[in-house]
Motif scaffolding. Sequence first.
Motif, mmCIF file in Angstrom:
data_model
loop_
_atom_site.group_PDB
_atom_site.id
_atom_site.type_symbol
_atom_site.label_atom_id
_atom_site.label_comp_id
_atom_site.label_asym_id
_atom_site.label_seq_id
_atom_site.Cartn_x
_atom_site.Cartn_y
_atom_site.Cartn_z
ATOM 1 N N ILE A 124 0.848 -1.202 0.000
ATOM 2 C CA ILE A 124 0.000 0.000 0.000
ATOM 3 C C ILE A 124 0.880 1.247 0.000
ATOM 4 N N GLY A 125 1.889 1.262 0.858
ATOM 5 C CA GLY A 125 2.799 2.402 0.934
ATOM 6 C C GLY A 125 3.612 2.597 -0.328
ATOM 7 N N ARG A 126 4.070 1.500 -0.912
ATOM 8 C CA ARG A 126 4.831 1.610 -2.170
ATOM 9 C C ARG A 126 3.989 2.240 -3.258
ATOM 10 N N GLN A 127 2.762 1.787 -3.362
ATOM 11 C CA GLN A 127 1.877 2.286 -4.414
ATOM 12 C C GLN A 127 1.589 3.779 -4.233
ATOM 13 N N ALA A 128 1.472 4.223 -2.997
ATOM 14 C CA ALA A 128 1.131 5.625 -2.729
ATOM 15 C C ALA A 128 2.355 6.503 -2.443
ATOM 16 N N GLY A 129 3.557 5.924 -2.371
ATOM 17 C CA GLY A 129 4.776 6.705 -2.192
ATOM 18 C C GLY A 129 5.058 7.146 -0.767
ATOM 19 N N PHE A 130 4.689 6.334 0.220
ATOM 20 C CA PHE A 130 4.967 6.700 1.612
ATOM 21 C C PHE A 130 5.401 5.485 2.412
ATOM 22 N N MET A 131 5.903 5.761 3.614
ATOM 23 C CA MET A 131 6.189 4.710 4.579
ATOM 24 C C MET A 131 5.507 5.076 5.885
ATOM 25 N N GLN A 132 5.240 4.066 6.683
ATOM 26 C CA GLN A 132 4.612 4.240 7.982
ATOM 27 C C GLN A 132 5.175 3.131 8.857
ATOM 28 N N VAL A 133 5.552 3.446 10.087
ATOM 29 C CA VAL A 133 6.141 2.441 10.973
ATOM 30 C C VAL A 133 5.542 2.507 12.364
ATOM 31 N N PHE A 145 12.626 -9.184 2.465
ATOM 32 C CA PHE A 145 12.729 -7.753 2.220
ATOM 33 C C PHE A 145 11.750 -7.445 1.092
ATOM 34 N N THR A 146 10.886 -6.453 1.303
ATOM 35 C CA THR A 146 9.785 -6.246 0.367
ATOM 36 C C THR A 146 9.795 -4.894 -0.328
ATOM 37 N N ALA A 147 10.642 -3.970 0.089
ATOM 38 C CA ALA A 147 10.711 -2.669 -0.582
ATOM 39 C C ALA A 147 12.020 -1.984 -0.227
ATOM 40 N N ILE A 148 12.477 -1.141 -1.148
ATOM 41 C CA ILE A 148 13.679 -0.350 -0.906
ATOM 42 C C ILE A 148 13.503 1.000 -1.596
ATOM 43 N N GLY A 149 13.911 2.046 -0.901
ATOM 44 C CA GLY A 149 13.768 3.381 -1.471
ATOM 45 C C GLY A 149 14.560 4.398 -0.676
ATOM 46 N N ALA A 150 14.363 5.667 -1.006
ATOM 47 C CA ALA A 150 15.052 6.766 -0.332
ATOM 48 C C ALA A 150 14.031 7.786 0.154
ATOM 49 N N ALA A 151 14.242 8.261 1.365
ATOM 50 C CA ALA A 151 13.343 9.264 1.945
ATOM 51 C C ALA A 151 13.427 10.561 1.144
ATOM 52 N N ARG A 152 12.274 11.145 0.907
ATOM 53 C CA ARG A 152 12.208 12.422 0.185
ATOM 54 C C ARG A 152 12.539 13.584 1.107
ATOM 55 N N ASP A 153 12.648 14.771 0.503
ATOM 56 C CA ASP A 153 12.951 15.991 1.250
ATOM 57 C C ASP A 153 11.705 16.553 1.918
ATOM 58 N N SER A 154 11.024 15.741 2.675
ATOM 59 C CA SER A 154 9.835 16.212 3.378
ATOM 60 C C SER A 154 9.827 15.652 4.785
ATOM 61 N N ALA A 155 9.186 16.367 5.662
ATOM 62 C CA ALA A 155 9.075 15.931 7.047
ATOM 63 C C ALA A 155 7.920 14.945 7.186
ATOM 64 N N ASP A 188 7.204 10.523 3.066
ATOM 65 C CA ASP A 188 7.253 10.214 1.640
ATOM 66 C C ASP A 188 8.588 9.557 1.274
ATOM 67 N N VAL A 189 8.498 8.572 0.401
ATOM 68 C CA VAL A 189 9.666 7.797 -0.024
ATOM 69 C C VAL A 189 9.597 7.589 -1.530
ATOM 70 N N ASP A 190 10.740 7.697 -2.184
ATOM 71 C CA ASP A 190 10.849 7.328 -3.595
ATOM 72 C C ASP A 190 11.244 5.857 -3.633
ATOM 73 N N TRP A 191 10.276 5.010 -3.921
ATOM 74 C CA TRP A 191 10.518 3.569 -3.946
ATOM 75 C C TRP A 191 11.168 3.155 -5.253
ATOM 76 N N GLN A 192 12.097 2.228 -5.194
ATOM 77 C CA GLN A 192 12.777 1.702 -6.367
ATOM 78 C C GLN A 192 12.120 0.391 -6.799
ATOM 79 N N ALA A 193 12.277 0.065 -8.058
ATOM 80 C CA ALA A 193 11.823 -1.238 -8.534
ATOM 81 C C ALA A 193 12.742 -2.293 -7.926
#
Length: 150
Positions: free
Chosen positions: A16-25, A60-70, A86-91
């Motif tokens: 869900i987070g990958r599809q919408a471009g976010f992470m939640q923990v 491991f199910t996703a990998i990405g980099a945190a965006r420039d947002s709080a 927000d996270v930029d998820w990689q393929a």
Amino acid sequence: MARAWIAVASAEHVRIGRQAGFMQVCHGKASPLRRITPGDRVIYYSPTVVFGGKDRLQAFTAIGAARDSAPYQVKMESGFRPWRRDVDWQAAEETPIRPLLDRLSFRRVGPNWGYQLRFGLFGISNEDADMIAEAMSCSSANAMLRAVAA
């Protein structure tokens, strides 16, 4: 210098987070997300497919980099107000953890390899992150090679 993190969530929630471009923990808590800075790598580990399920995935199910947002808070229909980042998820391909366990330094902390995963978010070395990233990319390449050979 960018850091690397392991976040823990069910594969269903990660997708869900990958599809919408976010992470939640950590069930939507803000404080763990505030430790992550723009450019930090985030790798999700999913012990199960469905939250609360008994269906082991251990991958491991996703990998990405945190965006420039709080981190920011969202309101959900149920009244739940989780924090997200927000996270930029990689393929990348979902990759089982077990073949990597002997080489991952973070698994040597605590009484067993799953100990740190209970915290929901923890820092790892860039070397571990590189190894996981390579394995997730190689899974994709290996799947293509198997398809071509078949």
